[in-house]
Design an enzyme around this catalytic site. Structure first.
Site, PDB file in Angstrom:
ATOM      1  N   LYS B  22       0.830  -1.204   0.000  1.00  0.00           N
ATOM      2  CA  LYS B  22       0.000   0.000   0.000  1.00  0.00           C
ATOM      3  C   LYS B  22       0.864   1.253   0.000  1.00  0.00           C
ATOM      4  CE  LYS B  22      -3.727  -0.552   2.434  1.00  0.00           C
ATOM      5  NZ  LYS B  22      -4.297  -0.853   3.755  1.00  0.00           N
ATOM      6  N   ARG B  92      -3.161   3.059   8.509  1.00  0.00           N
ATOM      7  CA  ARG B  92      -3.427   1.725   7.956  1.00  0.00           C
ATOM      8  C   ARG B  92      -2.152   0.877   7.923  1.00  0.00           C
ATOM      9  NH1 ARG B  92      -7.571   2.794   2.966  1.00  0.00           N
ATOM     10  NH2 ARG B  92      -8.289   4.790   3.740  1.00  0.00           N
ATOM     11  N   GLY B 101      -6.472 -10.284   8.484  1.00  0.00           N
ATOM     12  CA  GLY B 101      -6.238 -10.671   9.875  1.00  0.00           C
ATOM     13  C   GLY B 101      -5.380  -9.676  10.616  1.00  0.00           C
ATOM     14  N   MET B 103      -4.227  -5.827  11.781  1.00  0.00           N
ATOM     15  CA  MET B 103      -4.943  -4.597  12.071  1.00  0.00           C
ATOM     16  C   MET B 103      -5.060  -3.812  10.786  1.00  0.00           C
ATOM     17  SD  MET B 103      -4.105  -1.411  14.448  1.00  0.00           S
ATOM     18  CE  MET B 103      -4.110  -0.226  13.123  1.00  0.00           C
ATOM     19  N   ARG B 336      -4.225  -0.770  -6.651  1.00  0.00           N
ATOM     20  CA  ARG B 336      -3.547  -2.075  -6.615  1.00  0.00           C
ATOM     21  C   ARG B 336      -4.016  -2.882  -7.809  1.00  0.00           C
ATOM     22  NH1 ARG B 336      -6.838  -4.467  -1.380  1.00  0.00           N
ATOM     23  NH2 ARG B 336      -8.917  -4.125  -2.242  1.00  0.00           N
ATOM     24  N   HIS B 454      -6.130 -44.534 -16.065  1.00  0.00           N
ATOM     25  CA  HIS B 454      -6.938 -44.604 -17.283  1.00  0.00           C
ATOM     26  C   HIS B 454      -7.990 -43.505 -17.314  1.00  0.00           C
ATOM     27  CE1 HIS B 454     -10.259 -46.182 -19.790  1.00  0.00           C
ATOM     28  NE2 HIS B 454      -9.246 -46.498 -20.579  1.00  0.00           N
ATOM     29  N   SER B 762      10.795 -41.170 -28.887  1.00  0.00           N
ATOM     30  CA  SER B 762       9.762 -40.413 -28.187  1.00  0.00           C
ATOM     31  C   SER B 762       9.711 -40.921 -26.754  1.00  0.00           C
ATOM     32  CB  SER B 762       8.410 -40.597 -28.875  1.00  0.00           C
ATOM     33  OG  SER B 762       7.422 -39.893 -28.156  1.00  0.00           O
ATOM     34  N   ASP B 767       5.699 -44.241 -18.190  1.00  0.00           N
ATOM     35  CA  ASP B 767       6.354 -45.498 -17.852  1.00  0.00           C
ATOM     36  C   ASP B 767       7.746 -45.265 -17.283  1.00  0.00           C
ATOM     37  OD1 ASP B 767       4.984 -48.083 -18.238  1.00  0.00           O
ATOM     38  OD2 ASP B 767       4.426 -47.164 -20.146  1.00  0.00           O
ATOM     39  N   CYS B 829       6.026 -37.875 -25.228  1.00  0.00           N
ATOM     40  CA  CYS B 829       4.578 -37.985 -25.312  1.00  0.00           C
ATOM     41  C   CYS B 829       3.958 -38.343 -23.972  1.00  0.00           C
ATOM     42  CB  CYS B 829       4.173 -38.972 -26.402  1.00  0.00           C
ATOM     43  SG  CYS B 829       4.821 -40.616 -26.193  1.00  0.00           S
ATOM     44  N   TYR B 849       9.911 -31.931 -30.043  1.00  0.00           N
ATOM     45  CA  TYR B 849       8.509 -31.647 -29.746  1.00  0.00           C
ATOM     46  C   TYR B 849       8.071 -32.350 -28.477  1.00  0.00           C
ATOM     47  CZ  TYR B 849       7.400 -36.335 -31.475  1.00  0.00           C
ATOM     48  OH  TYR B 849       7.342 -37.694 -31.633  1.00  0.00           O
TER      49      TYR B 849
END
Lengths: 871, 871
Positions: B22, B92, B101, B103, B336, B454, B762, B767, B829, B849
């Site tokens: 702030k 503040r 929570g 002040m 903000r 699955h 790949s 696994d 993959c 890829y």
């Protein structure tokens, strides 16, 4: 000019490639001055040249053969075709490796219608001479000219029939003359030519026939099956004939330089006076033990004995010697390494060592694993075994041999044993609950599972013979199994050979064992060389003692879960798993702790202060749970729980892939109190045994299934807490170590991190293999067999360490661990470690010890010593 | 001297650590020349010093505060306690992170018995002045002095009761005077002291109270839950009070610089004329939309609009702004980053980019994965969601939200769907046979299985929301499940949030979606940066089209086995597996080939010539087999076999650890004809589609489960043979590649050897993770949850790539493969590849890829672009 021919006096035993095994040995013996009938060898190179150049004996070869024949004549004073003193020779093939199916022998070559008379005159035995001649005709016709031996034999049979005679030796000289005449008629009829009367022509034809036989079908098949190159060729040995049938001062025999069954020193063999080698084989007369020769012809006996001793010293091996005595003159016709039983092999090598024939290094290197293994276990009598045909085979999981009645459940086996029967347990696969059933059995057979399956591991541990993964075996019910259309019922007598993996119907007598191998002496020798120690995988006092007796320096793997499978304890353990709350668990653990503590005390006492590595609980919890509704109901009743509670918990713990499931220290993370209980029992037992004895226990606590340093550190911390509490209560200090199994690939990659918290590593190569290869040990036999057949695998990776995958992981882990702690103690407790093929690799990894089942220890130690010598 | 105090004019937005969020923003706005009420900030360092040194405001701090107050006075012309023009301030807290929570606020500080009169005079409003004073007393008493707010509120309630009034705004000036008097009485009674009349004393006490509140229990708990350090401290902001309730030319409000729900440009918010911020919250009057201000106070509206636009440009973010207008003068009290929905977040960033507020790099970096994911799937309305309490949670397996009726079998689900119901499929776990049931469902819930189970994989692939591994869910029968004492019956309405993993009873309304995100634009931008391409895991034409629409450059993984689970085909496939002979198998394969060929043609057509990697049959055969005796009987009948035949074959194929069993190219070794059939179908379909279209198909055939170069070479050779046959028959040339999955640790070690035979690699990270970590994906949730809780795992290794283990294996494989073939195409993959946390790692591996389920593609592309920018 190429050299195609060597006189025996020109070669040596190193020239097996060129002269063949037989030729090289004949040359060697000639060089040693032994009484070898004079002769020469046509080389394997000549054979290959002949076969590759239109199957023609070139002039150069013929010239060299003739020159050698001249030298033979000069030395013997005999000449081909001489009417007074004709030269007669034997012609034998002889390749580098002994190979059945090739043309073997033509004897008496050089006889013809003229020289046969000279032989009759010289031997004063016309019958003998014509018998020799007809043999030449017959052998030559059959093996050289490719005629049917029956055509010859039929004539003898017919003649005997006409004359009402039963045996060949009843035939007279005239009979043989008639046969000779008939044989010559067969030549004319079948070959449209005469039997060659010219000994030179006989000789050339015989040589060509030997060369040609290299490529006959049987020889080719044999070579393919035994992986022998087609490019070796065979040599031909031409040697002066000597006759053991020149009367009472002649004879022939075969001796081993030591007893080939038991290995005892001294000549072993038999002979016949006034006989030729063929007569011994024909079995017409009973040969006499060689020792009798010492009375009949003491001088020749002594000479033979001395020659055999010298040959042994020369060859550094037990010899199988063929000899002939011709009119008091001893001739050695052949020598070669004698075949022997495994037990004999060991005894002989040890005796050689003691007698100074071989040195320590040679002793270590020459013992073969199979011999050592066979020496540790009973075996079927080899001759008896040959009379039986195996109807089923599988993986040779635990060596040895046994006969017993088939039973299909552990209960039935136990009952049968109680009735006094010898039992063969036949199962689809075994589970920990079958342990008692296995223990009472002579042999265990399973239809599933590989070399590291439960049945295989337990049987090996107990030294019980076992064949697993018999794919053709279908276990149908509790009292029946089938193999194709054959049925095994309860009580069917089976003979099981755990060394070959073969199974037979009926009883096969066992090999008689009258001596034992001095393993202790070998251990001392091996220990002088091996750089890696060997420990035992064992937990029962009995197994531990066996392990120590077989040379273990300690226990490398004591599996605490095995202790829970006894019936009474299983219930307690089930209560633990089925507990609903920590409080209930703690209650059960209190009882279990006392039980375990007692187990550990027995263990420590059996190990007598030697290093003892105890692995905390490893297997998936559900292995301990009741199977099926009936067992759930039973357990529920026993534990005062509802069926539904037990069933649900059991289902909940079931896993799709238990090998990759809730195991090892994952239990330790989930239920720290279980590992704490075990640690307390281990430590308190150690305190008490140390106090009660004059040796000190320093337990090595091993945590299985680690994949992460933080995971290990967390479990270690919880165990340490329990240990400190126990030590405080016992007011005792104690050295102990806490280490980990390395059995999951990830652990190998993070080994440096783990080593910061672990006192030692021990590789679990079984699990490492399962995960590195994606190959469940339980499901693998089918796959592995296919891969072996397809040549993708050279070996079963559960038997021989997979160096490219598992070995590479181990290297990573060792480098990682030692980078943090250069002195980190590293062992291997998987089965594959003990395989001879694995050990050379392991030897380069600089680990501290391997651990294997007790009966594999001697072999492991030997191979380690061998590997160390190679470095 | 330490500096403890900063004027707003001295700080900047970068100083959040020192000034709190702030304070930093107030300073920034002051620096920008925006109309911020004057003030200063006491630093977080002062707070920490205070807390660590006996909770005392040291003189140095007091002096600096007083100096700042002096400057405030100089600037405003107001003084603390001044009877004409008293200085009033707000106090503040403000730490680096917004934190409930602590002040919060004390307003009107500086009022006392004297200055309240001056305020009344200046405002010409006695009621307002005394209301302000009583608010100070109440707030100060409660938050600074720790008194119970009810003690204060009770007095107001009592007064209203006595006067028969309902609302605070009905109270008069005199009422508030009476309340002020009663409040002062409460101070005396509860604290044994007077309310401090000295504004300086008020200020010091307020500052100390803010400091102290850093350590109150609620703040500590919040920090622990949100992983915020205890060592940050909070700053205190002291700011001149401005009042929006000075009549009709005053007002107060909150605006967002853009629509926080949808992201549309333009101010969004509300305000009240003649009111203070609290009044908006109190809900006594209905605020007006901010656009109305344009009519009421057009000049101020324009000023506010311009300020918001400037703040956006300055902060590069949508702002949440509090403002007050005091007698026509606009003040900005706070700014903000505005909270927004996921959809708004994306729209705003894209608009910022188009408006030139942010550049491409910032656009790429600032999109958050969760926002992108949420934008692709329907979600529950956030407000509605807050009204419901979840009764069950599990792994958030597939994002999105849905409501439907619970059904427990695929059949029941399909029937319900046919009746027009929306369905939630509830299962213990799903199997391939449930595919049709999943396809008709809005959501899938399972009690077992992990992120790669699955159900999870299939649901993700289909874009259906799914929560798996709900450990507390017990599926009892086919029409019932329980969660503790709660029961789910057939037809029970459930709402499932696949993004959070929470499940609710009853229907929750969905978020209204009125705009859609321009993904296409994002793809173009990402593609300009990402070095790694993204393909789709897909095999149905529908999924392939989705994948392409979501930005895939091709198919990275088409699983051929999925094609066999359709009911009609399953029977054929079962016939294949149960076949007794090669002939029977070949017969079935002939039919299956046509079926597969048609599938592949549809695939190729959907992919429109983009790269297509097709994996040959992978799963264990027994997955396809009948379960239980009833199904065996049925299948036997359908195939004309005996029950026993089917049962025995089924039992024979059962495996203890199917993941490590008879799978992938192991089938190809055992039954080459199956892979040959698939290869033929792939090639022939490619030939035909290429002929029929204007694009070319170059299939990439992927062989799964390789562990060895020879193994791969053997299977490749058998496939090549079939391919050549097909090409010859089609008289067509075709480019194709044959590569392998790398998914078993050993393959990584022997990758160089394999790369000699393979056209591409790949990685199958699922696994690979299972085997590297020894962790079955099916059994893992229980273990992973424990490990996450224990802090051993930072993430689920099936969701986020395990770099130390799996990643290290991948590195080895890439190095090995590229050492043989530097241009070897390498992809991934597995599901974990697409996780944002994994991508930075992957980006360094220089792969070509990754491939993931269609709905994960956008996020993957984004993260790849982000990772590329970071390099």
């Amino acid at each position: 000019m190429n050299r195609w021919v060597y006189l025996f006096s020109e070669g040596s035993k190193e020239q097996k490639d060129l002269l063949g095994g037989k030729g090289a040995n004949l040359a060697e013996m000639t060089k040693l001055g032994l009484p070898v009938p004079t002769g020469f060898t046509v080389t394997t190179e000549a054979c290959l040249y002949y076969l590759n150049h239109g199957n023609q004996l070139i002039d150069e070869m013929k010239d060299q053969v003739m020159a050698a024949v001249e030298k033979l004549s000069a030395k013997t004073g005999k000449k081909f075709g001489d009417l007074d003193n004709p030269l007669l020779v034997s012609v034998r093939s002889g390749s580098k490796f002994s190979m059945p199916g090739m043309m073997d022998t033509v004897l008496n070559l050089g006889l013809n219608d003229q020289t046969v008379a000279a032989l009759a005159e010289n031997s004063q035995n016309e019958r003998f001479a014509y018998d020799c001649y007809r043999r030449l005709l017959q052998m030559f016709g059959n093996v050289v000219m490719g005629m049917d031996n029956n055509d010859f034999e039929n004539r003898i049979t017919a003649l005997k029939k006409v004359n009402n005679l039963s045996f060949d030796n009843e035939l007279t000289a005239d009979h043989w003359k008639q046969i000779v005449s008939e044989y010559k008629e067969i030549y004319r009829k079948k070959l449209q030519r005469e039997f060659p009367q010219d000994p030179i022509e006989q000789l050339y034809l015989a040589i060509e026939a030997v060369f040609g036989s290299w490529n006959n079908q049987r020889a080719k098949t044999y070579r393919r099956l035994h992986d022998i190159s087609d490019d070796l060729g065979t040599a031909v040995n031409i040697q002066e004939m000597v006759f053991g049938n020149f009367g009472e001062s002649s004879g022939t025999g075969v001796v081993f330089s030591r007893n080939p069954s038991l290995g005892d020193p001294g000549l072993f063999g038999e002979y016949l006076i006034n006989a030729q080698g063929e007569d011994v084989v024909a079995g017409v007369r009973t040969p006499k033990p060689i020792q009798v020769l010492a009375d009949e012809l003491p001088e020749q006996y002594q000479q033979l004995k001395t020659i055999c001793e010298n040959l042994e010293k020369h060859y550094h091996d037990m010899q199988d010697v063929e000899f002939t005595i011709e009119r008091e003159k001893l001739f050695i016709l052949q020598t070669r390494s004698g075949k022997r039983t495994s037990k004999a092999a060991l005894t002989i090598l040890l005796d050689f060592y003691k007698e100074g024939i071989i040195d320590e290094k040679e002793l270590i290197n020459r013992i073969e694993a199979k011999d050592l293994e066979a020496a540790l276990h009973p075996n079927f009598d080899e001759k008896e075994l040959k009379l039986h045909e195996s109807f089923l085979s599988g993986l040779a999981a635990s060596p040895g041999a046994a006969t017993g009645a088939a039973y299909f459940t552990a209960e039935a086996a136990t009952e049968a044993k109680a009735r006094g029967e010898r039992v063969v347990l036949v199962r689809e696969e075994t589970s920990p609950e079958d342990i008692e059933g296995i223990a009472v059995s002579e042999a265990v057979i399973t239809s599933r599972g590989g070399m590291t399956s439960h049945a295989a591991v337990v049987a090996r541990g107990m030294g019980i013979c076992s064949v697993v993964g018999c794919e053709r075996l279908t276990v149908l019910e509790e009292n029946k199994a089938t193999v194709g259309d054959k049925v095994i019922e309860e009580g069917t007598i089976l003979s099981v050979d755990g060394t070959t993996g073969k199974i037979y119907f009926g009883e096969i007598p066992m090999e008689e064992v009258t001596n034992t191998v001095a393993l202790d002496e070998l251990h001392v020798i091996w220990d002088r060389h091996a750089q890696i120690k060997v420990r035992a995988n064992a937990e029962t006092p009995n197994d531990i003692e066996t392990g120590m007796a077989l040379g273990a320096v300690g226990i490398g793997l004591a599996r605490t879960e095995h202790m829970f499978f006894e019936k009474s304890r299983l219930l307690q353990f089930r209560q633990l798993i089925l507990a609903d709350s920590l409080d209930e668990r703690l209650e059960v653990l209190k009882d279990l702790k006392e039980v375990q503590k007692q187990d550990f005390k027995f263990m420590y006492e059996a190990a007598q202060g030697k290093a003892t590595t105890i692995r905390l609980l490893d297997p998936p919890l559900h292995e301990f749970l009741p199977k099926g509704a009936d067992e759930c109901r039973e357990v529920a009743k026993e534990l005062g729980k509802t069926f539904n509670e037990v069933k649900r918990k059991t289902d909940n713990l079931a896993e799709v892939n238990p090998m990759l499931g809730f195991r090892g220290l994952r239990l330790g993370v989930a239920y720290p109190e279980i590992y704490q209980m075990q640690a307390e029992a281990i430590i308190e037992a150690a305190c008490e045994v140390t106090k009660e004895n004059d040796f000190t226990i320093q337990p090595e606590i091993m945590i299985p299934f680690t994949i992460d340093a933080q995971e290990f550190a967390r479990v270690r911390a919880s165990i340490e807490e329990a240990i400190q509490k126990s030590l405080k209560e016992h007011e005792q200090a104690l050295d102990y170590q806490i280490g980990t199994m390395i059995e999951i690939p990830r652990a190998c990659f993070v080994a440096a991190e783990i080593a910061k918290h672990a006192d030692f590593f021990s590789f679990g190569t079984n699990d490492l293999t399962q995960m590195a290869l994606g190959l469940s040990r339980d499901d693998s036999p089918r796959i592995i067999n296919q891969y072996l057949e397809a040549g993708i695998f050279a070996d079963d990776p559960f038997q021989v360490l997979d160096e490219a995958g598992v070995g590479a992981l181990m290297k990573l882990a060792i480098e990682g661990g030692r980078s943090v702690n250069p002195k980190l103690k590293i062992g291997i407790c998987g089965e594959a470690a003990a395989h001879p093929k694995s050990i050379a690799f392991l030897n380069n990894l600089a680990i501290d010890y391997i651990s294997c089942s007790p009966f594999r220890i001697p072999q492991a130690k030997m191979t380690l010593a061998q590997a160390a010598l190679k470095k």
